[in-house]
Scaffold this motif. Structure first.
Motif, short mmCIF file in Angstrom:
data_model
loop_
_atom_site.label_atom_id
_atom_site.label_comp_id
_atom_site.label_asym_id
_atom_site.label_seq_id
_atom_site.Cartn_x
_atom_site.Cartn_y
_atom_site.Cartn_z
N TYR A 1 14.87 -21.12 9.49
CA TYR A 1 14.53 -20.05 10.43
C TYR A 1 13.24 -20.34 11.18
O TYR A 1 13.11 -20.02 12.37
CB TYR A 1 14.38 -18.72 9.69
N ASP B 237 12.01 -23.32 11.93
CA ASP B 237 12.26 -24.39 12.91
C ASP B 237 13.15 -23.93 14.04
O ASP B 237 13.03 -24.42 15.17
CB ASP B 237 12.87 -25.60 12.20
N ASN B 238 14.06 -23.02 13.75
CA ASN B 238 15.02 -22.57 14.79
C ASN B 238 15.26 -21.06 14.64
O ASN B 238 16.25 -20.64 14.01
CB ASN B 238 16.33 -23.34 14.66
N PRO B 239 14.39 -20.22 15.20
CA PRO B 239 14.55 -18.77 15.08
C PRO B 239 15.87 -18.24 15.61
O PRO B 239 16.28 -17.13 15.26
CB PRO B 239 13.37 -18.22 15.89
N ARG B 240 16.58 -19.03 16.43
CA ARG B 240 17.88 -18.58 16.94
C ARG B 240 18.89 -18.36 15.82
O ARG B 240 19.90 -17.67 16.01
CB ARG B 240 18.45 -19.62 17.92
N ARG C 54 14.98 -12.33 15.97
CA ARG C 54 14.57 -13.57 16.62
C ARG C 54 13.90 -13.36 17.96
O ARG C 54 13.32 -14.28 18.52
CB ARG C 54 15.78 -14.47 16.81
N GLU D 144 10.54 -17.68 19.54
CA GLU D 144 10.48 -19.08 19.97
C GLU D 144 9.18 -19.40 20.69
O GLU D 144 8.76 -20.55 20.77
CB GLU D 144 11.69 -19.42 20.85
N LYS E 58 5.21 -15.99 13.72
CA LYS E 58 6.59 -16.38 13.45
C LYS E 58 6.84 -16.48 11.95
O LYS E 58 7.85 -15.98 11.44
CB LYS E 58 6.89 -17.72 14.13
#
Length: 406
Positions: free
Chosen positions: A352, A354-357, A364, A368, A375
């Protein structure tokens, strides 16, 4: 008008309280001012809001000691909280203080626990080390003051000052008179809230919060034995070598020599709870007789915990805890499952972060471009709110292999 008149003398279930009890009619109120209820005290409203919250329902699928995959009959955070509330009410009733406040604090005290119990907390604390760490007590406060989204006019549950104070300080003051943390730095989320709604972190909590705190110890000391026996990691023969349970098992054997092991285990649990509750009541009354507090403020300023075990029971309880740590919590079987659960939580945090998407919509948004600290905290909020089952499903969705927790 007829309705108002009919409610005028409802009484809220009031009964005579001791002078040192917390008086709901004199509550310090809520951060966001609301009209008072004509049928419930502030603390009864708090209890009801806690029970109807999403965080309360999630406790059903959060680990106490044994992960849900290991069996249907083990305690969860929900059943544990209910048992704590029952004992807290019994203590509050015996000490003539506010039962509803004690119950509310007991029911909310574990809201901030992660999936997989203390394993998940340790894993999140490690991942959050650069941004202030992770503390389940501070997370409970975040949930009830920010993260629950149920009401039109405020975030969180807008609980009364007394319930929040009891939640944050049920294990004692957090700082000394100079503002220094007693157990290391105070979590920033607690400091942020206290800046706008002072919970007086250097004072002791009210007597109802103290009832909830000792009820927590009484409950898990008993039900962890019960779960340990059910799992086969503990035996009655092992417990006969430990002071308090050994003494109780001797009494049971003398009275019921032919009783089967399962019933002996249940007899042990209920008799141990009774012994601890009665010890706390007697010991606490003795302290009250010496202190003679003439107000709730006198409890806050006493400088020590009033609701506690006698010296003898405290020593026996410490012996029991050492036994449980050595033979249950740190048993190689439990540690092996904990290691696999640790991997799940850390993998999810990293994915999550590294990639909140990968997080659901609503979580989310904006992450980003957020600073790393913001974050990380929101990822921790999302992850800590997960149940065990949801965490496993998310790991299966994001990774090719998921550790087996069975």
């Amino acid at each position: 008008m007829e309705t108002d008149q009919g409610l005028k003398n409802i009484g809220f279930g009031y009964r005579p309280r001791a002078v040192y009890a917390t008086d709901p009619a004199a509550s310090r109120g809520r951060l966001v001012v609301e009209p008072e209820s004509p049928t419930r005290t502030p603390f009864q409203r708090d209890r009801d809001r806690i029970i109807h919250s999403t965080a309360f329902r999630r406790l059903k699928h959060k680990t106490q000691v044994f992960i849900a995959h290991e069996g249907d009959h083990y305690r969860t955070r929900l059943t544990h909280s209910i048992e704590v509330a029952q004992i807290a009410r019994a203590l509050a009733r015996a000490l003539c203080c506010d039962e509803d406040l004690a119950e509310a604090i007991a029911l909310v005290h574990d809201f901030g626990h992660t999936p997989f119990g203390h394993t998940g907390e340790d894993a999140l604390d490690e991942r959050m080390a650069r941004w202030g760490g992770f503390d389940h007590n501070a997370q409970s406060l975040r949930i009830v003051t920010e993260l629950e989204s149920r009401y039109a006019e405020f975030d969180g549950l807008n609980l009364s000052w007394e319930t929040l104070e009891g939640l944050v300080k049920h294990n004692g003051p957090l700082m000394n008179g100079e503002g220094e943390g007693l157990d290391g730095p105070i979590p920033q989320s607690i400091l942020d809230y206290v800046a706008q709604h002072d919970l007086e972190l250097a004072r002791f909590a009210g007597i109802e919060a103290q009832c909830a705190a000792i009820a927590d110890d009484i409950a898990y000391n008993a039900h962890d034995i019960d779960d340990g026996l059910r799992s086969g990691l503990l035996t009655l023969e092992m417990l006969e070598e430990v002071g308090l349970p050994g003494r109780i098992l001797g009494e049971i054997r003398r009275r019921y020599p032919e009783l089967d092991p399962v019933r002996r285990g249940h007899e042990l649990m209920r008799r141990q709870i009774t012994a601890m509750v009665e010890d706390v009541i007697v010991a606490s009354r003795k302290r009250l007789e010496v202190l003679r507090p003439d107000s709730a403020d006198a409890v806050h300023d006493a400088g020590f915990t009033i609701v506690a075990f006698s010296d003898q029971m405290a020593a026996e309880e410490k012996e029991l805890k050492r036994f449980l740590y050595a033979n249950l919590y740190r048993h190689e079987t439990v540690l092996a499952v904990r290691a696999r659960a640790d991997r799940i939580v850390k993998d999810l945090f990293d994915a999550y972060f590294d990639n909140p998407r990968e997080m659901p919509e609503g979580w989310r948004d904006g992450l980003e471009v957020a600073e790393d600290g913001e974050k990380a905290r929101l990822v921790a909020d999302f992850l800590s709110g997960m149940t065990d089952t949801y965490a496993v499903k998310e790991h299966q969705r994001l990774f090719d292999q998921t550790p087996d927790l069975s």
